[in-house]
Scaffold this active site. Sequence first.
Site, PDB file in Angstrom:
ATOM      1  N   HIS A   1       4.590   3.021   0.518  1.00  0.00           N
ATOM      2  CA  HIS A   1       3.371   3.098   1.328  1.00  0.00           C
ATOM      3  C   HIS A   1       2.852   1.705   1.675  1.00  0.00           C
ATOM      4  CE1 HIS A   1       1.881   7.459   1.131  1.00  0.00           C
ATOM      5  NE2 HIS A   1       3.160   7.449   0.797  1.00  0.00           N
TER       6      HIS A   1
ATOM      7  N   HIS B   1      12.752  11.253  -4.656  1.00  0.00           N
ATOM      8  CA  HIS B   1      12.071  12.501  -4.994  1.00  0.00           C
ATOM      9  C   HIS B   1      12.791  13.279  -6.097  1.00  0.00           C
ATOM     10  CE1 HIS B   1       9.757  12.655  -0.901  1.00  0.00           C
ATOM     11  NE2 HIS B   1       9.302  11.743  -1.743  1.00  0.00           N
TER      12      HIS B   1
ATOM     13  N   ASN C   1      -2.981   7.946   1.210  1.00  0.00           N
ATOM     14  CA  ASN C   1      -2.872   7.062   0.044  1.00  0.00           C
ATOM     15  C   ASN C   1      -3.723   7.501  -1.142  1.00  0.00           C
ATOM     16  OD1 ASN C   1      -1.092   5.396   1.390  1.00  0.00           O
ATOM     17  ND2 ASN C   1      -2.663   3.949   2.063  1.00  0.00           N
TER      18      ASN C   1
ATOM     19  N   ARG D   1       6.555   5.214  -4.772  1.00  0.00           N
ATOM     20  CA  ARG D   1       5.735   5.690  -3.651  1.00  0.00           C
ATOM     21  C   ARG D   1       4.724   4.624  -3.230  1.00  0.00           C
ATOM     22  NH1 ARG D   1       1.302   9.694  -3.310  1.00  0.00           N
ATOM     23  NH2 ARG D   1       1.334  10.513  -1.190  1.00  0.00           N
TER      24      ARG D   1
END
Length: 331
Positions: A63, A187, A91, A59
């Site tokens: 990002h 995920h 974030n 992740r």
Amino acid sequence: MAALLFALAILLLALQVHAAESLQFHFYQNTCPQAELVVKNIMAEEFKRDPSIPAGLLRLHFHDCIIRGCDALVLLDSRGENVAEKEAPPNLSLRGFEVIDKIKVELEKTCRGVVSCADILALATRDGVSLSAGSSYRLPTGRRDGTVSTMSDVHIPGPSRPLGFVLNVVQAIGLNLDDLTTLLGAHAIGFCHCGFFIDRLYNFKGTGCADPDLDQSVFKFLTKKCPRPVTEIFNISKDPTVFMTPTSNTPFKLDSSFYRGLLNGEAVLQLDQGLAFTDVTQKLATKYVQQPNIFRREFSKAMIKLGNVGVLTGQQGQVRLNCRRVNRRKQ
């Protein structure tokens, strides 16, 4: 205006392709030959201590890359009056910063100012994928670090956004629908804060009811884990978490269980569940369930493609000595 926007999009894509071509396999072979081994060893230690860390790094890497490219700007701390990217609401729940710091400190002992934070993040993420039973892919390196991190630059769609909206965002950085569907397979591992899906349980689209597409057994499980009232996502330290794949018995294994779950209406996030409702994404999800090895292979390809987005190379940017702050003097 449309012609101008098209021309700008083509120019941006050309610049990305040129930068990606500047990356090389074994970029540090002569300047820091042990670099990838150091990353691999530290990641093995961290995974043994916390098997959820690969999910955090996946992740963190995404990002970073989705905002101005894979340049490690998400790692910078705020300084003075400048509020950095990591302080933006999307974030605030990112993690894994300490792992990147640990790797950087170790590399600086023997290869001062050589290995960029952007490459460390990409390599650590790659090794996390492998440790989570994903495919170990060859990753070109040679990224440089950005120097300007601003919270106002962060526009990352939340997990309640429609699939089409999120697709438009990733298309702007050169990814397509297959890439998005495949990358969301990340995920399969790790945790999710209740604040990211609480509306699906108690007030879906302002109806005061649950999302009708959510499997009832999963709904009951999630309401026990995420009872009212739920802390706002902005205070993540008090926000409960659940496994991303609540019905899977492999919460730390990067397998096709994510796709099996969404096809059964068991996806935790609204965005993920949306993959079951378009022909293209449903067919791809079904393919990944039926042929998990194909998922592993395509996930690796999508990660390499993601890692090439907007990279800085050559004399662009810098190689930060500390991943949390910009170098103030020449190295």
